[in-house]
Design a protein around this motif. Structure first.
Motif, short mmCIF file in Angstrom:
data_model
loop_
_atom_site.label_atom_id
_atom_site.label_comp_id
_atom_site.label_asym_id
_atom_site.label_seq_id
_atom_site.Cartn_x
_atom_site.Cartn_y
_atom_site.Cartn_z
N PRO A 299 0.81 -1.23 0.00
CA PRO A 299 0.00 0.00 0.00
C PRO A 299 0.84 1.27 0.00
CG PRO A 299 -0.15 -1.15 2.11
CD PRO A 299 0.59 -2.04 1.19
N ARG A 300 2.12 1.18 0.30
CA ARG A 300 2.98 2.37 0.24
C ARG A 300 3.99 2.27 -0.90
NH1 ARG A 300 4.84 3.50 6.29
NH2 ARG A 300 5.91 5.20 5.23
N SER A 301 3.62 1.45 -1.90
CA SER A 301 4.43 1.28 -3.12
C SER A 301 5.76 0.58 -2.90
CB SER A 301 4.66 2.61 -3.84
OG SER A 301 3.42 3.10 -4.29
N ARG A 302 5.93 0.00 -1.74
CA ARG A 302 7.14 -0.81 -1.56
C ARG A 302 6.86 -2.21 -2.08
NH1 ARG A 302 8.93 1.02 4.50
NH2 ARG A 302 8.75 3.27 4.15
N VAL A 303 7.92 -2.92 -2.41
CA VAL A 303 7.78 -4.14 -3.20
C VAL A 303 8.41 -5.35 -2.51
CG1 VAL A 303 8.75 -5.19 -5.30
CG2 VAL A 303 7.57 -2.98 -5.43
N ILE A 304 7.76 -6.51 -2.65
CA ILE A 304 8.38 -7.79 -2.29
C ILE A 304 8.42 -8.64 -3.56
CG2 ILE A 304 8.00 -9.99 -1.08
CD1 ILE A 304 7.12 -8.48 1.35
N SER A 305 9.61 -9.06 -3.95
CA SER A 305 9.78 -9.84 -5.18
C SER A 305 9.77 -11.33 -4.85
CB SER A 305 11.11 -9.51 -5.84
OG SER A 305 11.28 -8.13 -5.92
N ASN A 306 9.54 -12.12 -5.88
CA ASN A 306 9.64 -13.58 -5.77
C ASN A 306 8.76 -14.16 -4.67
OD1 ASN A 306 11.64 -13.66 -7.80
ND2 ASN A 306 13.15 -12.99 -6.28
N LEU B 78 2.44 -12.89 5.31
CA LEU B 78 3.76 -12.30 5.50
C LEU B 78 4.14 -12.35 6.97
CD1 LEU B 78 3.30 -9.03 3.37
CD2 LEU B 78 4.26 -11.21 2.60
N SER B 79 5.41 -12.12 7.25
CA SER B 79 5.87 -12.00 8.63
C SER B 79 5.79 -10.54 9.06
CB SER B 79 7.31 -12.49 8.73
OG SER B 79 8.16 -11.60 8.03
N TYR B 80 5.88 -10.30 10.37
CA TYR B 80 5.91 -8.90 10.84
C TYR B 80 7.15 -8.18 10.30
CZ TYR B 80 2.00 -9.21 14.17
OH TYR B 80 0.76 -9.33 14.75
N THR B 81 8.25 -8.93 10.14
CA THR B 81 9.45 -8.32 9.55
C THR B 81 9.14 -7.80 8.14
OG1 THR B 81 10.93 -9.73 10.84
CG2 THR B 81 11.85 -8.77 8.83
N ASP B 82 8.40 -8.60 7.36
CA ASP B 82 7.98 -8.15 6.02
C ASP B 82 7.08 -6.92 6.14
OD1 ASP B 82 9.21 -10.29 4.68
OD2 ASP B 82 7.46 -11.57 4.94
N GLY B 83 6.16 -6.95 7.10
CA GLY B 83 5.24 -5.83 7.28
C GLY B 83 5.99 -4.54 7.56
N ILE B 84 7.03 -4.62 8.37
CA ILE B 84 7.84 -3.43 8.68
C ILE B 84 8.54 -2.95 7.41
CG2 ILE B 84 9.88 -2.65 9.96
CD1 ILE B 84 8.80 -4.59 12.25
N ALA B 85 9.08 -3.90 6.63
CA ALA B 85 9.75 -3.53 5.37
C ALA B 85 8.76 -2.86 4.42
CB ALA B 85 10.37 -4.77 4.73
N LEU B 86 7.51 -3.33 4.42
CA LEU B 86 6.49 -2.74 3.55
C LEU B 86 5.92 -1.45 4.14
CD1 LEU B 86 4.43 -5.85 2.32
CD2 LEU B 86 5.95 -4.41 0.96
N PHE C 289 -3.03 -7.97 -10.72
CA PHE C 289 -4.26 -8.39 -10.06
C PHE C 289 -4.36 -7.62 -8.75
CE2 PHE C 289 -6.81 -10.97 -7.21
CZ PHE C 289 -7.92 -11.24 -7.99
N GLU C 290 -5.46 -6.92 -8.57
CA GLU C 290 -5.60 -6.13 -7.36
C GLU C 290 -6.37 -6.91 -6.31
OE1 GLU C 290 -7.27 -2.22 -7.82
OE2 GLU C 290 -7.03 -1.78 -5.68
N MET C 291 -5.75 -7.09 -5.16
CA MET C 291 -6.46 -7.69 -4.02
C MET C 291 -6.98 -6.55 -3.15
SD MET C 291 -3.86 -10.74 -2.82
CE MET C 291 -4.57 -10.74 -1.16
N SER C 292 -8.29 -6.53 -2.93
CA SER C 292 -8.85 -5.44 -2.12
C SER C 292 -8.63 -5.70 -0.63
CB SER C 292 -10.34 -5.30 -2.41
OG SER C 292 -10.99 -6.53 -2.13
N GLU C 293 -8.37 -6.95 -0.29
CA GLU C 293 -8.06 -7.30 1.10
C GLU C 293 -7.29 -8.61 1.07
OE1 GLU C 293 -11.89 -7.70 2.99
OE2 GLU C 293 -12.33 -9.59 1.98
N GLY C 294 -6.76 -9.05 2.24
CA GLY C 294 -6.17 -10.38 2.29
C GLY C 294 -4.70 -10.45 2.66
N VAL C 295 -4.09 -9.32 3.05
CA VAL C 295 -2.67 -9.38 3.46
C VAL C 295 -2.62 -9.50 4.98
CG1 VAL C 295 -0.42 -8.27 3.31
CG2 VAL C 295 -2.09 -7.93 1.49
N ILE C 296 -2.11 -10.62 5.46
CA ILE C 296 -2.15 -10.89 6.90
C ILE C 296 -0.84 -11.50 7.40
CG2 ILE C 296 -4.64 -11.38 6.85
CD1 ILE C 296 -3.90 -14.40 7.10
N ARG C 297 -0.69 -11.49 8.72
CA ARG C 297 0.21 -12.43 9.36
C ARG C 297 -0.67 -13.56 9.84
NH1 ARG C 297 3.80 -12.63 14.99
NH2 ARG C 297 5.33 -14.03 14.06
#
Lengths: 225, 225
Positions: free
Chosen positions: A88-95, A110-118, A145-153
């Motif tokens: 949501p802040r235009s940061r990216v996770i590849s692969n 994702l992990s909380y570590t990923d959440g902080i990176a994002l 593909f746009e996901m309107s929701e669904g990003v969780i730990r």
């Protein structure tokens, strides 16, 4: 191409050996050896589950996920296909790995570590319970593909059969604890029990939890109420 | 420039309030309120400690570290200066924070998650015990500095004064457990006690451990033998 069946998990071999040794010695089995199934603890790295529609949008019309590696749960696999996630802040996770087969919802774990990176707070949810969570944009070789929701730990959890649930004295929805030994050992509380007759006994923790205790296959793990 | 003194940690305020309330009510204090000092739990993000020689090599002749933020331990600070770390496989970590004041050894403390990103196994060590560990290259605005050893994951530990050690019934080198509550609560074993009369009671865990339990200042934490 033929995908080889997975090799036996170390915990499975240990359980067989343990049972055989106690039987041969004619000694009473400790609880760990009496359990109907070996306890397998696996770290789930970041991944996503997709609907067939999302797979088509990302990889092209009629595309089907291909097996990269079979997972411990019957029929589940890590797909060869990976994605780019745009947060949501235009940061990216590849692969970002996709797990198959397809489901009837789109979910990114994702992990909380990923959440902080994002750069945003991930909600802690039971897998499948994604209502009201943040979404993201997924990018594949054939489109977005746009996901309107669904990003969780995902809440840490243990898959088990009704036999396992009976042995441990728990039912679906109960919470257990997982104790992991080793030089940076931990006990993880709130390990949610998910019971189904198709499930093999397996704990899923994320990379933060796995790295907190430096989980390795040789480490003693114990599941308790 | 004047650096303001740090605001009171939430745990310190809570401890003061807890003691005042029990005293006012004239009720016997529970162990948590009787402890001589509040328990502060802080996450140490990746960072490094440097010698004055390393600081000069990286930031220029005569350079001294400047205070970005005071830490909970008296006299310790996060410096404004940051570095780029180049790992043994040429992968990079940017914006590595330096903690001051300078020490008589160079040491980089990373999480296992960082180690995986860098592509090598970090040894788990007590801070200061770096013999035989891998090194790395550091890059600053004025030059490079090669560390021949010193890249570790620091063993989780608790700083305490002799008063705290007496209260908990432990001595330097003993191990304790830290229980963290909340929806993804954990208990961390092998929490090494470091006792010194200059120390304030403070647990240091790394980002893997902090993210495993989603540590927040409002979460109940308990230190036990």
């Amino acid at each position: 191409m033929v995908v080889p069946s997975p090799t036996l998990h170390r915990a499975v071999v240990e359980h067989m050996v343990r049972q055989a040794v106690y039987q041969r010695l004619g000694k009473p089995m400790p609880a760990m050896a009496r359990s109907p199934n070996p306890l397998v603890v696996n770290v789930s790295a970041r991944h996503c589950h997709l609907t067939p529609e999302a797979v088509e949008a990302l990889f092209g019309k009629g595309h089907q996920l291909t097996v990269h590696k079979w997972l411990y749960q019957e029929g589940q696999f890590a797909a060869k296909e990976t994605l780019t996630l745009i947060g949501p802040r235009s940061r990216v996770i590849s692969n970002l790995r996709i797990l198959g087969p397809c489901r009837n919802l789109n979910q990114v774990e994702l992990s909380y570590t990923d959440g902080i990176a994002l750069g945003f707070d991930l909600p802690l949810r039971i897998s499948g319970d994604i209502k009201g969570t943040l979404g993201c944009m997924l990018m594949g070789p054939a489109g977005f593909f746009e996901m309107s929701e669904g990003v969780i730990r995902a809440l840490r959890h243990v898959h088990m059969s009704p036999d396992d649930a009976k042995f441990y004295g728990v039912k679906g929805g109960d919470e257990m604890k997982l104790r992991v030994g080793g030089p940076c050992g931990v006990t993880l509380d709130h390990m949610l029990c998910r019971v189904d007759k198709s499930f093999k006994l397996e704990v899923h923790i994320d990379t933060d939890e796995g790295n907190a205790c430096g989980l390795q296959a040789s480490m003693p793990c114990e599941l308790t109420k």
